[in-house]
Design a protein around this motif. Structure first.
Motif, short mmCIF file in Angstrom:
data_model
loop_
_atom_site.label_atom_id
_atom_site.label_comp_id
_atom_site.label_asym_id
_atom_site.label_seq_id
_atom_site.Cartn_x
_atom_site.Cartn_y
_atom_site.Cartn_z
N ARG A 104 0.97 -0.91 -0.05
CA ARG A 104 0.03 -0.21 -0.44
C ARG A 104 0.73 1.38 0.07
NH1 ARG A 104 -4.40 -1.13 -1.59
NH2 ARG A 104 -5.84 0.56 -1.00
N LEU A 105 0.75 2.43 -0.74
CA LEU A 105 0.80 3.22 -0.93
C LEU A 105 0.12 3.94 0.15
CD1 LEU A 105 3.30 5.84 -1.33
CD2 LEU A 105 1.63 5.92 -3.31
N ARG A 106 0.39 5.40 1.27
CA ARG A 106 -0.37 5.87 2.08
C ARG A 106 0.50 7.11 2.15
NH1 ARG A 106 -1.26 0.67 4.62
NH2 ARG A 106 -2.73 0.02 4.69
N MET A 107 -0.70 8.29 2.13
CA MET A 107 -0.41 9.99 2.21
C MET A 107 -1.19 9.78 3.20
SD MET A 107 -1.15 12.94 -1.04
CE MET A 107 0.40 10.92 -2.34
N GLU A 108 -0.62 11.18 3.81
CA GLU A 108 -1.40 12.04 4.88
C GLU A 108 -0.96 13.69 4.22
OE1 GLU A 108 -2.05 10.91 8.92
OE2 GLU A 108 -2.09 12.36 9.34
N VAL A 109 -2.54 13.97 4.32
CA VAL A 109 -1.31 15.41 4.55
C VAL A 109 -2.25 16.99 5.88
CG1 VAL A 109 -1.20 17.95 3.63
CG2 VAL A 109 -1.19 16.13 1.94
N ARG A 110 -1.64 17.63 6.75
CA ARG A 110 -2.17 17.55 7.88
C ARG A 110 -1.96 18.83 7.78
NH1 ARG A 110 0.96 14.22 8.66
NH2 ARG A 110 2.67 14.91 10.38
N ASN A 111 -2.74 20.31 8.13
CA ASN A 111 -2.74 21.19 8.49
C ASN A 111 -3.47 21.84 9.44
OD1 ASN A 111 -4.09 21.07 5.66
ND2 ASN A 111 -5.04 23.41 6.72
N PRO A 112 -3.52 22.71 10.95
CA PRO A 112 -4.46 23.53 11.17
C PRO A 112 -5.11 23.89 10.58
CG PRO A 112 -1.69 23.94 12.16
CD PRO A 112 -1.87 23.23 10.59
N LEU A 113 -6.35 24.06 10.94
CA LEU A 113 -7.47 24.84 10.53
C LEU A 113 -7.63 26.60 10.46
CD1 LEU A 113 -10.36 22.43 11.91
CD2 LEU A 113 -9.71 22.71 9.37
N PRO A 114 -7.82 27.12 9.66
CA PRO A 114 -7.06 28.73 10.00
C PRO A 114 -8.37 29.24 10.86
CG PRO A 114 -7.97 28.39 7.49
CD PRO A 114 -8.19 26.45 8.22
N GLY A 115 -9.16 28.76 10.78
CA GLY A 115 -10.52 29.79 11.85
C GLY A 115 -11.96 29.23 10.96
N ARG A 144 -6.53 11.55 3.75
CA ARG A 144 -5.49 10.46 4.18
C ARG A 144 -6.16 9.51 2.41
NH1 ARG A 144 -7.52 10.80 9.53
NH2 ARG A 144 -6.24 10.78 10.90
N VAL A 145 -5.03 9.57 1.47
CA VAL A 145 -4.95 8.74 0.85
C VAL A 145 -4.66 7.33 0.96
CG1 VAL A 145 -4.56 8.41 -1.60
CG2 VAL A 145 -4.91 10.75 -0.55
N ASP A 146 -4.72 6.41 0.00
CA ASP A 146 -4.77 4.65 0.52
C ASP A 146 -4.31 4.48 -0.75
OD1 ASP A 146 -3.37 2.31 1.16
OD2 ASP A 146 -5.78 1.95 2.81
N LEU A 147 -3.73 4.60 -1.13
CA LEU A 147 -3.35 2.92 -2.44
C LEU A 147 -2.58 1.71 -2.96
CD1 LEU A 147 -2.38 6.79 -4.77
CD2 LEU A 147 -5.03 6.04 -4.66
N PRO A 148 -3.41 1.28 -3.77
CA PRO A 148 -2.35 -0.07 -4.39
C PRO A 148 -1.05 0.10 -4.44
CG PRO A 148 -4.15 0.10 -5.62
CD PRO A 148 -4.27 1.35 -4.81
N ALA A 149 -0.25 -0.16 -4.13
CA ALA A 149 1.76 -0.15 -4.42
C ALA A 149 1.83 -1.39 -5.19
CB ALA A 149 2.44 0.70 -2.93
N ARG A 150 1.09 -1.88 -5.73
CA ARG A 150 1.87 -3.10 -5.94
C ARG A 150 0.60 -3.13 -7.61
NH1 ARG A 150 5.52 -2.05 -4.22
NH2 ARG A 150 7.17 -3.32 -2.86
#
Length: 408
Positions: free
Chosen positions: A351-362, A402-408
């Motif tokens: 699996r290929l996992r990607m996560e991008v997080r940032n504080p909520l600006p309001g 969050r993104v979860d993709l097949p890596a094979r």
């Protein structure tokens, strides 16, 4: 009256008549052998119009290309095209008539039925046309003082009103030809129309075209949107900073990002201009560092973690993953500004996992993120097409993708 006369001004009316009348050539040629063309009885005429039918059926069943030939003839002569326009002045189309060889026995049987129908209707049209044309000639002769112009129709005397009957006779002939031609066009759609296999192939082709258009739209959205977002953020930051060095760095970042966007735009436009042209190389996750540096140059504090061999990720997954990361960083820079952004890319097993997080600006920024614009929807669509999944939403004061993709 203009509407009644309109069919007479359309070339398709006469091409339909010609398409039917030429079918009598085969029966007449065969009649030279049997039963001959002298002293014909009604039974002889029946033999003449029926004896070519078995030959035509055998030809349609044995030679798949017969369907191609008949389909092309029908397209050219039974339907309006460049040679005959409709009332609005627009050229007609193929009207659902196939021009491909028979792909199944059902196609062959329908082609055989069409050939027999065209033969018999063509003989009937030729007979009626001959009879009514001869009668019209006799009536015109009688109107001008010669009742014996035609030996088949000798008029009893002469009179001017025979001319009116001649006009009526001609109108009946033209109406007959018009109606029969229209009915044969309908029959062609039914018997020469595309088979289930052809319809499925056309549907698949149309689906591929729509998918390609959607893919190109996503490409442009991600690439150009990312470049414009970073350019706007950089320009705003440079103006606010009032520092010559920072301004120079910002302009360099804008230049690099714009150059990359122009390359993507040129590649997409080349594909649009020439569909047969290869799409060219598209960036993959191996170039994720360029995206991270681009986001950092805009003033965002990006903390990235990369784990696992990204170079082993399959090409399609790597390329789509790059676009997903690009869109996620664009959203983070647009909504979070200079707030810290966390990125994690990891290959874990298959699996290929990607996560991008940032504080909520309001509240305002949160509302914008909750809207689920085309960017987030595009990420979900890309993930689904690859057999993976994507989710986005607020978690404990952070906006997390969050993104979860097949890596094979």
């Amino acid at each position: 009256m203009p509407r009644l006369l309109q069919p007479l001004t359309r070339a398709v009316t006469w091409t339909r008549w010609l398409h039917l009348v030429v079918t009598v050539i085969l029966p007449l040629v065969m009649a030279l052998v049997l039963p001959g063309l002298v002293d014909l009885t009604p039974a002889d005429w029946l033999v003449i119009v029926l004896q070519p039918a078995p030959l035509l059926v055998l030809l349609a069943l044995a030679v798949p290309a017969v369907r191609t030939a008949e389909g092309l003839q029908a397209r050219l002569m039974l339907f309006p095209g460049p040679h005959a326009r409709d009332a609005s002045g627009r050229a007609g189309d193929d009207q659902g008539v196939s021009a491909a060889p028979s792909a199944s026995w059902n196609d062959r049987l329908r082609t055989a039925a069409w050939l027999v129908l065209r033969l018999e209707v063509g003989c009937a049209v030729a007979l009626v046309s001959n009879l009514l044309a001869g009668l019209c000639l006799s009536l015109v002769g009688a109107a001008f003082g010669d009742p014996g112009v035609s030996s088949a129709y000798r008029m009893p005397g002469t009179a001017w009103w025979y001319g009116l009957l001649a006009v009526l006779d001609l109108a009946v002939l033209l109406a007959f030809v018009t109606v029969v031609g229209a009915l044969m066009a309908r029959a062609a759609r039914a018997l020469l129309g595309p088979s289930a296999k052809e319809r499925l192939a056309r549907l698949e082709e149309r689906t591929e075209q729509l998918l390609e258009r959607n893919r190109i739209a996503r490409e442009l959205h991600d690439s150009i949107g990312h470049a414009l977002t970073l350019a706007v953020v950089q320009a705003g930051a440079a103006r606010a900073a009032g520092d010559a060095r920072f301004t120079e760095q910002a302009l360099a970042a804008v230049e690099e990002t714009g150059r990359a966007a122009l390359e993507d735009l040129e590649r997409v436009l080349l594909v649009l201009r020439d569909p047969e042209r290869p799409a060219g190389a598209r960036p993959g996750l191996g170039e994720a560092g360029r995206l991270l540096e681009s986001a950092r140059s805009s003033g965002a504090r990006v903390d990235a973690e990369v784990a696992g061999p990204l170079d082993t990720v399959p090409g399609p997954v790597s390329r789509e993953g790059y676009r997903m990361l690009q869109e996620a960083l664009t959203n983070a820079v647009r909504h979070a500004g200079s707030l810290p952004v966390g990125v994690r890319l990891a290959v874990e097993g298959t699996r290929l996992r990607m996560e991008v997080r940032n504080p909520l600006p309001g509240a305002g920024g949160t509302a914008g993120l909750r809207g689920g614009g085309t960017g987030i929807r595009g990420i979900r669509e890309r993930a689904a097409l690859l057999g993976g999944e994507a989710s986005a939403g607020p978690e404990g004061g952070l906006w997390v993708l969050r993104v979860d993709l097949p890596a094979r």
